[in-house]
Each structure stands twice: as C-alpha cells, then as structure tokens.
Design an enzyme around this catalytic site. Structure first.
Site, mmCIF file in Angstrom:
data_model
loop_
_atom_site.group_PDB
_atom_site.id
_atom_site.type_symbol
_atom_site.label_atom_id
_atom_site.label_comp_id
_atom_site.label_asym_id
_atom_site.label_seq_id
_atom_site.Cartn_x
_atom_site.Cartn_y
_atom_site.Cartn_z
ATOM 1 N N ASP A 79 0.819 -1.211 0.000
ATOM 2 C CA ASP A 79 0.000 0.000 0.000
ATOM 3 C C ASP A 79 0.858 1.268 0.000
ATOM 4 O O ASP A 79 0.501 2.270 -0.620
ATOM 5 C CB ASP A 79 -0.924 0.002 1.221
ATOM 6 C CG ASP A 79 -2.083 -0.983 1.077
ATOM 7 O OD1 ASP A 79 -2.272 -1.535 -0.025
ATOM 8 O OD2 ASP A 79 -2.797 -1.194 2.081
ATOM 9 N N GLY A 80 2.006 1.233 0.683
ATOM 10 C CA GLY A 80 2.882 2.399 0.720
ATOM 11 C C GLY A 80 3.410 2.762 -0.654
ATOM 12 O O GLY A 80 3.496 3.944 -1.009
ATOM 13 N N ASP A 149 -3.355 10.782 4.882
ATOM 14 C CA ASP A 149 -3.511 11.727 5.987
ATOM 15 C C ASP A 149 -2.409 12.773 6.027
ATOM 16 O O ASP A 149 -1.335 12.606 5.448
ATOM 17 C CB ASP A 149 -3.549 10.988 7.333
ATOM 18 C CG ASP A 149 -2.394 10.020 7.528
ATOM 19 O OD1 ASP A 149 -1.245 10.376 7.198
ATOM 20 O OD2 ASP A 149 -2.634 8.884 7.999
ATOM 21 N N ASP A 178 -0.524 15.291 21.839
ATOM 22 C CA ASP A 178 0.627 14.867 21.033
ATOM 23 C C ASP A 178 0.532 15.321 19.582
ATOM 24 O O ASP A 178 1.538 15.384 18.879
ATOM 25 C CB ASP A 178 0.769 13.342 21.073
ATOM 26 C CG ASP A 178 1.309 12.854 22.411
ATOM 27 O OD1 ASP A 178 1.584 13.699 23.284
ATOM 28 O OD2 ASP A 178 1.451 11.627 22.574
ATOM 29 N N THR A 189 -8.383 3.899 7.946
ATOM 30 C CA THR A 189 -7.916 2.615 8.479
ATOM 31 C C THR A 189 -6.408 2.601 8.711
ATOM 32 O O THR A 189 -5.830 1.545 8.966
ATOM 33 C CB THR A 189 -8.305 1.468 7.530
ATOM 34 O OG1 THR A 189 -7.901 1.793 6.197
ATOM 35 C CG2 THR A 189 -9.799 1.220 7.560
ATOM 36 N N ALA A 190 -5.777 3.775 8.611
ATOM 37 C CA ALA A 190 -4.332 3.864 8.853
ATOM 38 C C ALA A 190 -4.094 4.422 10.259
ATOM 39 O O ALA A 190 -4.667 3.949 11.234
ATOM 40 C CB ALA A 190 -3.686 4.729 7.769
ATOM 41 N N ASN A 192 -5.151 6.983 11.712
ATOM 42 C CA ASN A 192 -6.405 7.418 12.323
ATOM 43 C C ASN A 192 -7.050 6.312 13.154
ATOM 44 O O ASN A 192 -7.529 6.542 14.262
ATOM 45 C CB ASN A 192 -7.372 7.877 11.217
ATOM 46 C CG ASN A 192 -8.794 8.063 11.707
ATOM 47 O OD1 ASN A 192 -9.114 9.042 12.362
ATOM 48 N ND2 ASN A 192 -9.657 7.103 11.378
ATOM 49 N N LEU A 193 -7.050 5.102 12.620
ATOM 50 C CA LEU A 193 -7.682 3.981 13.323
ATOM 51 C C LEU A 193 -6.936 3.651 14.609
ATOM 52 O O LEU A 193 -7.548 3.427 15.660
ATOM 53 C CB LEU A 193 -7.731 2.756 12.410
ATOM 54 C CG LEU A 193 -8.421 1.515 12.965
ATOM 55 C CD1 LEU A 193 -9.893 1.781 13.232
ATOM 56 C CD2 LEU A 193 -8.269 0.339 11.987
#
Length: 289
Positions: A79-80, A149, A178, A189-190, A192-193
């Site tokens: 995915d990256g 993001d 932070d 789903t990255a 953020n999750l």
C-alpha cells in the site's frame, strides 16, 4: 458527506507504466513474470527509471515521461508503494493498478499470480475504477497533497502541542496533546484507526480530524463535510512538524498555520469488479474473530 461511485473505464489499455517497490531488488523475478503477463495480454509496458536501475535494467524512463506515455500506472509492492505512485502522478490523473507483494492490502488487491486472469477482464471492461478523495494542504508557501492523511505532530517528545483549529476562518476548537491527524476516508484505516478514529467508507467525501493522545478526555474525533477549508494554527513555542502520508515532513514554526481542503482531483484506483471493501475490513481487522 457524499459517496462517489463510478462507471468510468480506461479509454485505452495499450500502454502500462510500472513502478516497483523501492530498495527491493529481489522483486526482479516477479517483475519479469508481470511483464510477461502484460505482453501476453498485448499491453506494452515501460518501467520507471529508478525501478529499472534497482533491478539492473537499462531501459527505464523518468517518471514524468512514464505518466505521459501510459494509459494507466501499475504499482508493484504494498500500500505504501501505491500511495507514493498516486501522489507522484497526481497532476496526470492516471488510474493506478496495485499489485501486492505479500498478503492482501487495503488498497492493492491483485496478487502477481492473479494478474493474467485479471488482465483478460481488464481488456473486456470487467473491472472498476474507484475515485478516492485526496486532501490538499499548504504551509509556509509550500503545498502538498495527501492520499491517507496529514499529521500535525509535536517536535519534542517532552512537550505537548497546542493547536487552534478554524473552519472557514472561525475558531471551533483548541487541541492540546501529542498532535492531530487529518485523514481522508481511505486513510481512516491507517494512523487514524490506531489513534481511536472512526472507520469511514473510502468512497465518501469527508475530513476526519482525530486528536492524538489529547490532554482533555472531552476531545473526540470529528467527521466534517468537505465544503469547508480547515485551518490549524500552531501556537506552541517549539512549532510543529507536518507529516504527509508518512512520506514527506515539513517544519512549522510558532504562529504559522496549515490550511487543508479537498483536492480538486481524486485518486483513481483500478480494482477487481467483485472486490468488496467490507470483506477486506473483515480480513485485515479480523472482525468477528
């Protein structure tokens, strides 16, 4: 918020531009297999220059030329790698096919051994193109786009970060902790999750603002429509760092701001027609186990 379903198809499937996972010369054998599958499907391929150099090929082309010459791009990696390809090709609006090396990814759903059968379907218009929202940010006269993001983070581990947040110029919150994650639905789903943010269907158009380890327990993730421009004003004396898709980093000084809005162009991902997002969530997050 709205969702975007598309019946879009590629105008042509005669030329594919391939980008390989960086620093992975071991993918050469897989690339040869992928190249052969495209040849059998009567689709010409070009390999991006740095990818070609990595595996000892001498016929690579620079990324700009690759985009100009290709009907679609192919990301070979995880995915990256796909996120990097989408961001680099942003101005060209090219659909990207993700071939995954390893287990099933959130974004890359074609395994190398599945490629010959998928290319048959591609030639027969038996696939779909998903339009994924991207976000555009600006700070210090620099602009950038994000697929997953934009993270505003503290510079020092010993200090908390204070940020004032405005919607269309009006203050709506002050965050102390932070940092902050401003995510697309795809990026939900990255990071953020893991920070406690919500999972949002990836074809939705919405901003997700999630505080990271906030000092106050009253601070909660917020989902906003994309009609707004969001501004984050850094009041911390040490400033902050802005991290875009975990790939690019910018420094922000005290009293400087980061402005974020929806990007004018969406990312286009080529998927199997039968791909089901909720099945992917079930497998990746092991829901119900």
């Amino acid at each position: 918020m709205k969702t975007t379903k598309s019946n879009e198809k590629l105008p042509s499937v005669r030329q594919a531009g391939i980008v390989l996972k960086p620093s992975s010369p071991e993918v050469k054998e897989t690339y040869e297999m992928i190249k052969l599958a495209f040849m059998h499907a009567d689709i010409a391929v070009q390999l991006e220059a740095s990818s070609a150099k990595m595996i000892g090929e001498d016929n690579g082309v620079d990324f700009q030329t690759l985009c100009k010459n290709s009907d679609f791009l192919v990301s070979v990696g995880g995915d990256g790698t796909l996120i990097s390809v989408v961001r680099r090709s942003f101005e060209y609006g090219l659909p990207v096919l993700g071939i995954h090396l390893g287990t099933l990814g959130f974004l890359t759903d074609i395994m190398p051994e599945e490629l010959p059968k998928f290319l048959e379907k591609l030639k027969n218009d038996q696939y779909r193109i998903d339009n994924r929202m991207m976000i555009k940010g600006s700070a210090n006269l620099k602009s950038f786009v994000a697929f997953n993001d934009i993270v505003i983070s503290r510079k020092s581990i010993s200090n908390m970060l204070r940020v004032d947040a405005k919607i269309d110029g009006r203050l709506f919150n002050s965050y102390y902790g932070d940092g902050l994650i401003i995510s697309t639905p795809t990026g939900s789903t990255a990071y953020n999750l893991s920070a406690g943010g919500p999972v949002v269907f990836p074809l939705t158009d919405a901003f997700i603002v999630t505080p990271v380890a906030p000092h106050s327990l009253t601070q909660r993730p917020l989902v906003l429509p994309v009609d707004f421009e969001i501004e984050f004003h850094v009041t911390d004396s040490l400033g902050a760092v802005v991290i875009v898709d975990g790939q690019d980093i910018y420094e922000i000084e005290q009293d400087e701001s980061i402005k974020i809005q929806i990007a004018s162009t969406k990312a286009k991902l080529i998927h199997r027609q039968e791909r089901n997002y909720f099945e992917v969530l079930n497998k990746k997050l092991q829901w119900g186990n």
